[in-house]
Structures are given as C-alpha cells and as structure tokens.
Design a protein around this motif. Structure first.
Motif, PDB file in Angstrom:
ATOM      1  N   ALA A   1       0.832  -1.208   0.000  1.00  0.00           N
ATOM      2  CA  ALA A   1       0.000   0.000   0.000  1.00  0.00           C
ATOM      3  C   ALA A   1       0.862   1.251   0.000  1.00  0.00           C
TER       4      ALA A   1
ATOM      5  N   SER B   1       0.479   3.124   6.487  1.00  0.00           N
ATOM      6  CA  SER B   1       0.360   1.809   5.824  1.00  0.00           C
ATOM      7  C   SER B   1       1.226   0.820   6.590  1.00  0.00           C
TER       8      SER B   1
ATOM      9  N   MET C   1     -11.537   5.977   7.049  1.00  0.00           N
ATOM     10  CA  MET C   1     -10.145   5.879   6.613  1.00  0.00           C
ATOM     11  C   MET C   1      -9.379   7.192   6.664  1.00  0.00           C
TER      12      MET C   1
ATOM     13  N   LEU D   1      -4.217   3.236   5.009  1.00  0.00           N
ATOM     14  CA  LEU D   1      -4.135   2.487   3.763  1.00  0.00           C
ATOM     15  C   LEU D   1      -4.110   0.986   4.038  1.00  0.00           C
TER      16      LEU D   1
ATOM     17  N   MET E   1      -8.552  -4.744   4.294  1.00  0.00           N
ATOM     18  CA  MET E   1      -9.109  -4.891   2.953  1.00  0.00           C
ATOM     19  C   MET E   1      -8.885  -6.285   2.385  1.00  0.00           C
TER      20      MET E   1
ATOM     21  N   ASN F   1      -5.801  -5.219  -3.173  1.00  0.00           N
ATOM     22  CA  ASN F   1      -6.563  -4.100  -2.629  1.00  0.00           C
ATOM     23  C   ASN F   1      -5.670  -3.101  -1.911  1.00  0.00           C
TER      24      ASN F   1
ATOM     25  N   SER G   1      -5.558   0.758  -2.874  1.00  0.00           N
ATOM     26  CA  SER G   1      -5.807   1.793  -1.866  1.00  0.00           C
ATOM     27  C   SER G   1      -4.693   2.831  -1.864  1.00  0.00           C
TER      28      SER G   1
ATOM     29  N   TYR H   1     -10.574   9.946  -1.239  1.00  0.00           N
ATOM     30  CA  TYR H   1      -9.924   8.634  -1.098  1.00  0.00           C
ATOM     31  C   TYR H   1     -10.901   7.607  -0.537  1.00  0.00           C
ATOM     32  N   GLU H   2     -11.581   7.963   0.541  1.00  0.00           N
ATOM     33  CA  GLU H   2     -12.507   7.011   1.140  1.00  0.00           C
ATOM     34  C   GLU H   2     -13.647   6.672   0.183  1.00  0.00           C
TER      35      GLU H   2
ATOM     36  N   VAL I   1     -12.411   4.126  -2.332  1.00  0.00           N
ATOM     37  CA  VAL I   1     -12.247   2.789  -1.763  1.00  0.00           C
ATOM     38  C   VAL I   1     -13.593   2.098  -1.609  1.00  0.00           C
ATOM     39  N   ARG I   2     -14.568   2.811  -1.088  1.00  0.00           N
ATOM     40  CA  ARG I   2     -15.849   2.167  -0.770  1.00  0.00           C
ATOM     41  C   ARG I   2     -16.719   1.928  -2.002  1.00  0.00           C
TER      42      ARG I   2
ATOM     43  N   ILE J   1     -12.163  -1.768  -4.917  1.00  0.00           N
ATOM     44  CA  ILE J   1     -11.979  -2.415  -3.612  1.00  0.00           C
ATOM     45  C   ILE J   1     -13.336  -2.715  -2.984  1.00  0.00           C
TER      46      ILE J   1
END
Length: 549
Positions: free
Chosen positions: A21, A184, A314, A322, A328, A339, A343, A367-368, A371-372, A376
């Motif tokens: 990550a 990370s 996150m 991350l 993840m 993932n 991320s 970013y969040e 990811v959601r 991912i």
C-alpha cells in the motif's frame, strides 16, 4: 506532541510502511507529479524484511499502477496452473470440486509470489522516480498540529534506556512533517490504532476481526514439486475448535509455501494455534509432500478478516489509513495485496488533487469514497458475509450458504443475505478456561514439526536487548491475577513466537515477556482477553528479517 527538541524535515507526503500500500502510494504520487517530495519510512532493516503474506497475487493492482510491470522485471514468475480445495479428516481428504465454486474463487491469471520480493522490486521503482525510502526507521510517535490535525511522525529514535527514558546515548530521532501522512503499517499498526481511537474512526462499524497466519518455506524433493500448484484445505486439525485452514503453494526452485491460518475469535483458551499448524503437517497428504525436504524459513503475522462491514473510517485531518491498516482482505480468496495496492493508488490521487488545489491537512474524503465505491468496495462487498457466517454457523453450513451468497453476489452484484454482523471482537470471544477441555498436542518430531523457539530462529529475528520492551502491559498484575486464573493465560499459546511465559519463582507465578522473540505479528494486542497488552514499535531495524516471504 513530544516535548523533546528534534530537527524537522518537510515533505509533501509522509508514508509510514514500505508494504504494497505505502509503496503504491509513493509510486503513484511521483507518477502524477515528479516534483512532489515523498518519503517512505520502513521499520524493517530493509524493504521486505517484515513482509509476510501467502501469497497468490491478483495482479490487478499492479496492472493499474505499473501496466508494464512484466517488461520492468516484476518478480511474478509463477502463474497458477492448478487450483485444488480439500476437506481434511485426520487420516484422509475429500477434494471439493472447482465447478460449483463462485467465479471469484478462480485463481486463473494469478501468480504465486514472495510479497517481500515484490515490495523490494516496487521500492526500486519508487526510488527510480525520486521517492526517498528510509529502512530501519521506526515511527514511534505522531506529531499533531495546532488544530488537532496529524502533522507528521517521529522516526529514528535509538538508544533509549531500559525504562524508556532518554539517556546520554539516546538519539532523539527526527520529526518528518507532511501536508498529508499516510499510515500503511499493516495489521494493527500502533500509529493507526492511535488515530482510530483519537478520531473515533471505528464508530458505527462492526469490530475488526483477525486471524493469525503462520508460514514456513520448504525445499522439497524435485520429484514432488509442481510449480504453479495451489492447494487450500479446511477441517482437520481445527475441526470445531476454531475457524481456519491451510495453503500450500508451489513456487519456483523446488520451494513450497506451507501456511496455516487460525481465526482469532476462537473460544477455547487452551487452543494453541502454532501447534495446530505443526500437527497439520502430519496429515498423510501433507507429510508425503514434505518428507525428505527441509524447512528454510518461518514467520507469522495477523490478518485482518472483518471485511467491508469492519472497515473503519479511513481519513482524519491530515492522515489517511491504507491497506491492512483499514482491513481490505478478501477472506474467501485469501487475498488483500491487490486491494492494498489499489488503496495506495487511490490515496495518492486524492492527495495530489488536494495539493494541486492548495489544500493540506484536511480529510481526504475522495480517497474514502473511491475505496468504498470503486474496485476495492466491489471486491469486498461480494464476500462480506463469509466470515460472519463461519463464525456463527461453523464450517459446513457456511460453505454451502456462503457459496450461495457469493454466487448471487457474482450475478446480481449484491449478496443474498444482506450484510451480517460479526458480533464480539476477538478478545471478548475468549471463554473461561474452566468451561473448555484442554487439548493434547503431540510433541514435535524435529522433521516435519518443530518446537516454537527453534522455528523462530528461522525468522532471523533480532532485537537489541538493552532497549525497553516494545510490548507494554497496562497493568503488570493482570496476567497472573486475572488471565492465569480465568483463562489459563492464553498468551502462552496464542503467540506464535514464544514471547510470553508463566514461570514459578520463589513459590509465586510470574509472567515473563521475552520481547526479543517477537516477530511483530500483533496477535497479543488483538487476542489478550483483558486487552492488557499494547504492541508498540521497537527501535528501527529490529524484528524479523524475512528473506523470501
């Protein structure tokens, strides 16, 4: 904020952890803007020294980050050629057909890899782009700004006195400040844990769930080696005592990865995950493969298993979590590295946009969102009920219903059973010792199975012994007064490195912490039933030195 006077260095982005990550984030930042100042801080003695993963890698993360990774020599040398699943009994096995399995379980197009070597190669790509990477630099503190935002980290503290104080030979380290800080650290990182608690990032989410993964590398008889072969098993020896299973991956050079995972929500405190792993190797199918070979490396680490419903928020002011710092891992696929890479890429793109807009130290909500709602989130949404089903109903019902749930999700995009709850965290899942039978484990034979301390020597772990113990007890009386009385002190067994012992001295029981053995798996921080153990970083460069994990 620390009161120690330190020099400070300014960066655009400070990244803690040179795993998939963190390195992906660093690479993507420099791809987007070569003039960004990016630093990666790694506590291991070198990049890859603390990386342990199965690993069968889905290359989709690398495809997105470095499309020409083959031409650039990425160490993905062994494509999966066969995929086998078995249900084990004590004396035999039943193969589960591949045909009824959901499509997402197919390993076609994936590679058996050493993630340590993949990370070493990624570090070379990052440095070629101008990323500064500093191994041997533990990040022991967060630095906060005037408005409560994360401003940076403290790295490179060496030579503390045994009591944790600063002495005449202490190097106080440096502060590294960034417009944004990316954590990370992997599973249950100490700084991520602090951020999650400070900003209440787990609020409204299911508790994170974990497993302990143990792995050995074996060199086997060339006549038995099948490069590219992937085998997974469930059932014996765990049976109803705990969830989990094994993996056996044939990579190049007549080597085999042999691994075993135990879900940490088991109730019986007498369970000994390490010895379950050693017993597994005596199954006739496994013993036949390993006989005549030799084990050349050993290691262990915790695995985040909570999936989509357990992923914390996150982002907080100035900081983003991350990869495994969030959790993840796709549990049924036993994959999270792809993932983690995605991320890191997403966090880098969000930070780049923010810096271009003149922003800093805010929340990288883009970013969040990515990811959601992106790749991912889609990957994890389809499998979100597999782990809670296993925990609630056991292996066989969860196999059938989980398979159906994943089939429906693969076709319609949403699981049949909605989103199930995990219930208790893993520490609270531990039952009282008086309610469960003790388990008789056979003595290791020194050929297929090994005692714990001998195996730890094959992790090449080393810690400077004069430093303060990095495993902190909130109350030093609890291990004997509470945990030994109520739970037969399970730290003696759940630790895969023999860090914790209960000994008798002058007629009294004492709890001993052999922190020198620690392989940084974080299981103690997760499973201790009193939540009395806090894992923190030792000084930089200490810990395992995994060669090819």
């Amino acid at each position: 904020m620390s009161t120690i006077e330190r020099e400070a260095m300014e960066y655009d982005v400070v990244i803690v952890g040179a795993g998939p990550a963190g390195l992906s984030a660093a690479i993507r930042l420099k791809q987007l803007d070569a003039d960004l100042n990016v630093v990666v801080l790694e506590k291991g003695s070198e990049v890859g020294a603390h990386i342990l993963s199965g690993a069968v890698l889905d290359p989709c993360g690398l495809d997105a980050l470095i499309p020409d990774w083959k031409e650039k020599g990425a160490p993905l040398n062994t494509p999966v050629t066969e995929d086998k699943f078995y249900m084990l009994g004590e004396a035999g096995q039943l193969r589960i057909p591949n045909a009824p399995m959901p499509p997402l379980m197919n390993n076609h197009g994936n590679y058996i890899v050493s993630m340590g070597n993949v990370c070493r190669w990624m570090a070379e790509q990052a440095e070629a782009l101008g990323v500064e990477i500093f191994p041997g630099m533990s990040c022991s503190e967060l630095v906060y700004g005037d408005n409560g935002e994360v401003k940076g980290v403290v790295a490179g503290v060496f030579g503390l006195e045994a009591d944790g104080s600063y002495g005449p030979n202490t190097e106080p380290g440096m502060e590294l400040h960034g417009k944004y800080v990316f954590l990370s650290e992997g599973v249950r990182g100490s700084l991520a844990k602090e951020v999650i608690a400070k900003y209440d990032l787990q609020a409204g989410k299911e508790p994170q769930k974990f497993g302990i993964g143990m792995k050995e590398i074996w060199e086997i008889d060339p006549a038995k080696h099948k490069q590219g072969s992937v085998t997974h098993t469930m059932g014996w020896p765990l049976n109803s005592n705990a969830g989990g299973g094994s993996f056996i991956y044939h990579l190049e050079n007549n080597q085999v990865y042999v691994g075993f995972v135990v879900h940490l929500n088991y109730a019986n405190p007498h369970l000994y995950p390490y010895m379950e792993f050693q017993r597994f190797k005596h199954h006739p199918m496994v013993a036949e493969l390993l006989e005549g070979g030799k084990r050349v490396a050993y290691g262990a680490r915790a695995i985040s298993e909570g999936g989509e419903q357990s992923m914390c928020k996150m982002v907080a002011p100035g900081v983003a979590l991350l990869g495994c710092s969030v959790g993840m891992v796709n549990v049924p696929r036993i994959k999270g590295n792809h993932n983690a890479m995605l991320s890191g890429k997403a966090a880098a793109e969000a930070a780049f946009d923010a810096i271009q807009d003149g922003r800093s130290a805010d929340e990288l909500t883009a970013y969040e969102t990515e990811v959601r709602t992106g790749a991912i989130g889609k990957d994890l949404s389809k499998v979100r009920n597999v782990k809670p089903m296993w925990s609630k109903w056991g292996m066989l019902p969860s196999l059938a219903l989980g398979g159906l749930d994943m089939w429906v999700a693969s076709i319609f995009g949403k699981p049949l059973f909605g989103s199930m709850s995990h219930g208790k965290n893993d520490a609270d899942s531990t039952g009282r010792a008086s309610l469960y039978p003790k388990i008789d484990y056979p003595k290791p034979d020194g050929k297929l199975s090994f005692d714990r301390l001998t195996n730890v020597s094959f992790s090449f772990t080393n810690h400077e012994e004069s430093q303060p113990a990095h495993l902190k007890l909130k109350d030093p009386t609890i291990p004997v007064a509470v945990n030994l009385r109520d739970f037969d002190e399970p730290a003696q067994r759940y630790c895969p490195a023999g860090v914790y012992e209960v000994v008798e001295k002058d007629g009294a029981k004492q709890f001993v912490v052999n922190f020198q053995n620690c392989v940084h798996c974080k299981t103690c921080d997760i499973k201790d039933p009193s939540q009395n153990i806090t894992w923190t970083v030792p000084q930089g460069g200490d810990g395992p030195n995994y060669p090819n994990m």
